[in-house]
Design a protein around this motif. Structure first.
Motif, mmCIF file in Angstrom:
data_model
loop_
_atom_site.group_PDB
_atom_site.id
_atom_site.type_symbol
_atom_site.label_atom_id
_atom_site.label_comp_id
_atom_site.label_asym_id
_atom_site.label_seq_id
_atom_site.Cartn_x
_atom_site.Cartn_y
_atom_site.Cartn_z
ATOM 1 N N VAL A 134 0.987 -1.187 -0.131
ATOM 2 C CA VAL A 134 0.088 -0.136 0.297
ATOM 3 C C VAL A 134 1.090 1.130 -0.012
ATOM 4 O O VAL A 134 1.766 1.594 0.900
ATOM 5 N N GLY A 199 -2.647 3.913 10.434
ATOM 6 C CA GLY A 199 -2.355 4.132 11.786
ATOM 7 C C GLY A 199 -3.665 5.308 12.487
ATOM 8 O O GLY A 199 -4.455 5.631 11.676
ATOM 9 N N LEU A 203 -6.615 2.945 11.429
ATOM 10 C CA LEU A 203 -5.743 1.524 11.215
ATOM 11 C C LEU A 203 -6.632 0.604 10.545
ATOM 12 O O LEU A 203 -7.734 0.202 10.803
#
Ligand code: HEM
Length: 230
Positions: A134, A199, A203
């Protein structure tokens, strides 16, 4: 614009939406209780969680895309890196043969076995870092932000290009080398610059599922097959 990948993507999305609409019609006309996510979304008991058809279709496409492309590309790239790094392949195989020693032939691996696969986890994180499956994360500023002297105005869309972080030599010495051992015993996974699964509150919700799927693939791959150099 016709002919571009973006256009093809849009056409593909239209076809998936059409298919999903048909499936939803069939499901609504049927009395069968399916054991899947679409059934849960169509039969939510709590009105608080009722979604419109458009929202259900968006959810299914998100899960299909996020769950399929990431896991398949990570598995493929892990095989490539293991093929190129026989020492890592050997250590990985040893980890899995140790697990097989505790099993009868054909017996499935269990959750505790998965939790014991520390080198496998390191191989998957190093694969994800080096291949950067990603490329980045999308965010939108909710207020003006000053970063390194630059002001990013409220409402701007930001693309956090994580490949740049994954290849930072200060964070990962010799960043272009496949080195799964760097992940062992250093808690690198929880550092605030590790964005392999994103994050904060966004997330990746499929993080552990994705790691589990690739681990189980690698388990059967290295215990059932041999990789030969040609
Ligand atoms: C190796 C496997 C995977 C990798 C590397 C990965 C990586 C990521 C990343 C980087 C994000 C963006 C997070 C952010 O913006 O902070 C994300 C989001 C997401 N992932 Fe994964 N993912 C993986 C597997 C999966 C699986 C198996 C599923 C579900 C079946 C899944 C479902 C999702 C969903 C629904 C989101 C959007 C979450 C949100 O926007 O709130 N992912 N993933």
């Amino acid at each position: 614009m016709p002919g571009t990948s973006y256009h093809l993507g849009f056409q593909g999305r239209k076809r998936i939406v059409k298919m999903l609409k048909q499936i939803m019609e069939q499901r609504r006309a049927s009395s069968i209780a399916y054991d899947d996510m679409l059934y849960c979304l169509l039969h939510s008991k709590d009105s608080k969680y009722n979604l419109s058809d458009e929202e259900i279709i968006d959810q299914i496409i998100t899960i299909l895309y996020s769950g399929y492309e990431t896991v398949s590309t990570t598995s493929m790239m892990a095989v490539k890196y293991l093929h190129d790094h026989p020492k890592a392949l050997e250590e990985l195989r040893e980890e899995h043969l140790e697990i097989r020693k505790t099993k009868k032939p054909g017996e499935a691996v269990h959750w505790d076995d998965y939790k014991s696969m520390s080198f496998t986890r390191a191989v998957i994180f190093e694969t994800s870092r080096l291949a950067t499956v990603v490329n980045g994360l999308l965010r939108k500023t909710t207020e003006d932000m000053v970063l390194n002297g630059f002001t990013i105005p409220k409402g701007w869309k930001i693309y956090v290009y994580t490949r740049e972080i994954n290849y930072d030599p200060f964070l990962y010495p010799e960043p272009l080398t496949f080195n799964p051992w760097r992940w062992l015993g250093k808690n690198l996974e929880s550092h605030n610059y590790c964005f392999i699964f994103g994050g904060g509150s966004r997330l990746c919700p499929g993080k552990e599922l994705g790691l589990l799927q690739v681990s189980i693939f690698l388990h059967y791959f290295v215990t059932s097959y041999r990789l030969l150099l040609h």
